[in-house]
Design an enzyme around this catalytic site. Structure first.
Site, PDB file in Angstrom:
ATOM      1  N   GLY A  84       0.599   3.467  -2.540  1.00  0.00           N
ATOM      2  CA  GLY A  84       1.517   2.364  -2.289  1.00  0.00           C
ATOM      3  C   GLY A  84       2.021   1.667  -3.536  1.00  0.00           C
TER       4      GLY A  84
ATOM      5  N   LYS B  95      -9.526   7.726  -3.453  1.00  0.00           N
ATOM      6  CA  LYS B  95      -9.742   6.378  -4.010  1.00  0.00           C
ATOM      7  C   LYS B  95     -11.199   5.951  -3.949  1.00  0.00           C
ATOM      8  CE  LYS B  95      -8.107   6.085   0.419  1.00  0.00           C
ATOM      9  NZ  LYS B  95      -7.050   5.904   1.363  1.00  0.00           N
TER      10      LYS B  95
ATOM     11  N   GLY C  62      -1.694   7.260  12.565  1.00  0.00           N
ATOM     12  CA  GLY C  62      -2.316   8.075  11.503  1.00  0.00           C
ATOM     13  C   GLY C  62      -2.482   7.369  10.167  1.00  0.00           C
TER      14      GLY C  62
ATOM     15  N   GLU D  21      -8.140   5.002   8.054  1.00  0.00           N
ATOM     16  CA  GLU D  21      -9.168   5.873   7.479  1.00  0.00           C
ATOM     17  C   GLU D  21     -10.013   6.446   8.614  1.00  0.00           C
ATOM     18  OE1 GLU D  21      -9.596   6.502   4.020  1.00  0.00           O
ATOM     19  OE2 GLU D  21      -7.660   5.533   4.098  1.00  0.00           O
TER      20      GLU D  21
ATOM     21  N   ASP E  86     -11.134  -0.277   1.525  1.00  0.00           N
ATOM     22  CA  ASP E  86     -10.100   0.605   0.981  1.00  0.00           C
ATOM     23  C   ASP E  86      -9.255  -0.147  -0.060  1.00  0.00           C
ATOM     24  OD1 ASP E  86      -8.400   3.146   1.258  1.00  0.00           O
ATOM     25  OD2 ASP E  86      -6.930   1.587   1.720  1.00  0.00           O
TER      26      ASP E  86
ATOM     27  N   GLY F  29       0.465   7.879   4.748  1.00  0.00           N
ATOM     28  CA  GLY F  29       1.314   8.874   5.403  1.00  0.00           C
ATOM     29  C   GLY F  29       1.351  10.180   4.632  1.00  0.00           C
TER      30      GLY F  29
ATOM     31  N   LYS G  57      -8.867   0.582  -4.249  1.00  0.00           N
ATOM     32  CA  LYS G  57      -7.592   0.688  -4.974  1.00  0.00           C
ATOM     33  C   LYS G  57      -7.512  -0.377  -6.071  1.00  0.00           C
ATOM     34  CE  LYS G  57      -5.476   2.700  -0.881  1.00  0.00           C
ATOM     35  NZ  LYS G  57      -4.857   2.387   0.413  1.00  0.00           N
TER      36      LYS G  57
HETATM   37  N1  HSE Z   1      -6.015   3.971   5.359  1.00  0.00           N
HETATM   38  C1  HSE Z   1      -5.166   3.775   4.247  1.00  0.00           C
HETATM   39  C2  HSE Z   1      -4.191   2.666   4.598  1.00  0.00           C
HETATM   40  C3  HSE Z   1      -4.453   5.065   3.923  1.00  0.00           C
HETATM   41  O1  HSE Z   1      -4.129   2.248   5.772  1.00  0.00           O
HETATM   42  O2  HSE Z   1      -3.496   2.198   3.726  1.00  0.00           O
HETATM   43  C4  HSE Z   1      -3.831   5.095   2.542  1.00  0.00           C
HETATM   44  O3  HSE Z   1      -4.746   4.914   1.518  1.00  0.00           O
END
Ligand code: HSE
Length: 431
Positions: free
Chosen positions: A138, A109, A192, A195, A206, A307, A210
């Protein structure tokens, strides 16, 4: 009949795939393509600079390489899946792959948001395809909606979206479990979602990447629009989530795209949304999108936003689109994307002041609001627990952002105001 023809075609010509980046998502893609096996797709090589690291899946040594040039220059490989993330060498890999006549699938992204204009333009010139569902996993199901929009049916008027799992996890844990920001961030990192640099998550970057990708799809343009306001959740306190809850709202990090007469209003900011709405009730690391079309029809979408398997699944969906010859949805023109000034936007606001607890403070703030024609909807002040200042929360009726900024500028210069006032917009959410 179509089904039979497709199956025969798949059997005759499986697309050969190389994955560059053997991290968590890379392992998921390898698991799906190599261990499970997907008809029509053949994984032939996996590239990573670190081949010694222990991973969940093991591959025969002849399928591994530490040099991405090897796969980009291999004429037997049809599709390069770039899962390194970041700008370089990811950009060089994608460009080299397109120039070598390959298709590209990516979860990157950051790269598409920053360099999408160059990459999509090159793909268009070379008649190559880029699959990028996994870059906004998402809400990648929106691809279907956008595909229809691209072919005529309808335009989108607005999107409100929670697109960062880590931020949503943090805000949900602060609200529901009374966790501190730091505790909740640590948990999201352990699980996990975060980022490599968690600033991307909590500072809204982030989500902004998107939103920029979605803006490209909505406007069908790879033009790199001007910067838009981006604010993260670092300054959201437990007071904010509690006061918001008292007023019937949840604090969420929301990306907004609104369109009126060809001008877009775009932003990423902490936002109060009604607790009972789709976005307001979104738990944990989930992502959610509320979208309104030109006929005023509103629909919502909830999906895991991060994920291994959700992301790997999005990668495979793109690979199958390519293998089965479906047209890929990509922004198609360089038509400028025009963004309007945020000062003229009209919304409701939540304002948290840090003020000295003495006579006349509220009167002075109200006086300034009166000057800017800002009408108060609710006021909350608890008895002071600290000698120095007390949080005072005011929500407003609809007000121009420019007026709010000017009024708060004046309020913050009053000697009775002890810290910068926190401004959080309130959005009406319809689902
Ligand atoms: N770090 C991002 C989040 C991962 O927490 O949504 C998915 O893009």
């Amino acid at each position: 009949m179509t089904e039979i023809v497709t199956k025969v075609k798949r059997k005759l010509s499986p697309k050969t795939v190389a994955v560059v980046g053997f991290g968590n998502i890379g392992c998921g893609v390898v698991e799906l393509l190599y261990i499970k096996g997907i008809p029509g797709l053949k994984l032939v090589k996996v590239v990573d600079v670190d081949l010694q690291r222990k991973r969940k899946v093991t591959l025969p040594p002849e399928m591994l390489s530490s040099d991405w040039h090897e796969v980009v220059n291999d004429p037997k490989i049809d599709i390069i899946v770039e899962l390194i993330g970041g700008i370089e060498p990811a950009k060089s890999i994608q460009i080299a792959a397109l120039k070598a006549g390959k298709e590209v699938v990516t979860a990157n992204k950051k790269l598409l948001a920053k360099e999408g204009q160059e990459i999509f333009e090159l793909a268009k010139t070379l008649d190559r395809r880029i699959g990028f569902r996994a870059s906004f996993v998402g809400c990648h199901a929106l691809i279907h909606e956008f595909r229809q929009a691209g072919t005529a049916a309808k335009k989108f008027r607005r999107i409100y979206a929670i697109l960062n799992g880590t931020s949503n996890y943090i805000l949900s844990a602060m609200t529901r479990d009374g966790k501190t920001f730091e505790e909740a961030l640590k948990e999201a990192q352990t699980l996990g979602f975060a980022e490599a640099n968690p600033s991307d998550d909590i500072d809204g970057l982030d989500t902004a990447s998107k939103i920029r990708i979605l803006l490209g799809l909505i406007s069908n343009s790879y033009h790199h629009a001007a910067e838009f306001p981006v604010e993260g959740i670092r300054e959201i306190t437990s007071h904010d989530v509690q006061y918001a809850a008292e007023l019937g709202y949840s604090v969420k990090l929301v990306g907004v795209i609104e369109e009126k007469d060809g001008v877009f209003s775009v932003s990423v900011r902490p936002t109060l949304v009604p607790q009972i709405s789709l976005l307001g009730s979104l738990p944990g690391a989930y992502n959610g999108t509320e979208i309104e079309d030109e006929y005023g029809v509103i629909s919502g979408l909830v999906a895991p936003g991060a994920g291994t398997y959700p992301t790997a699944d999005a990668v495979v969906k793109d690979l199958l689109d390519i293998a089965e010859g479906r047209p890929m949805l990509m922004p198609d023109s360089a038509e400028p994307i025009v963004l309007g000034p945020s000062e003229s936007e009209v919304r409701r606001y939540y304002l948290r002041f840090s003020v000295v607890d003495e006579s006349g403070v509220l009167a002075r703030i109200c006086n300034i609001f009166w000057k800017y024609n800002i009408s108060i909807a609710a006021v909350i002040q608890k008895e002071a627990t600290s000698e120095n200042f007390v949080p005072l929360v005011i929500t407003t009726h609809m007000a121009r952002e420019g007026d709010i900024q000017a009024a708060i500028g004046e309020v913050d210069s009053l000697p009775v105001v002890k810290a910068k006032t926190k401004i959080i917009r309130i959005l009406k959410s319809d689902t």
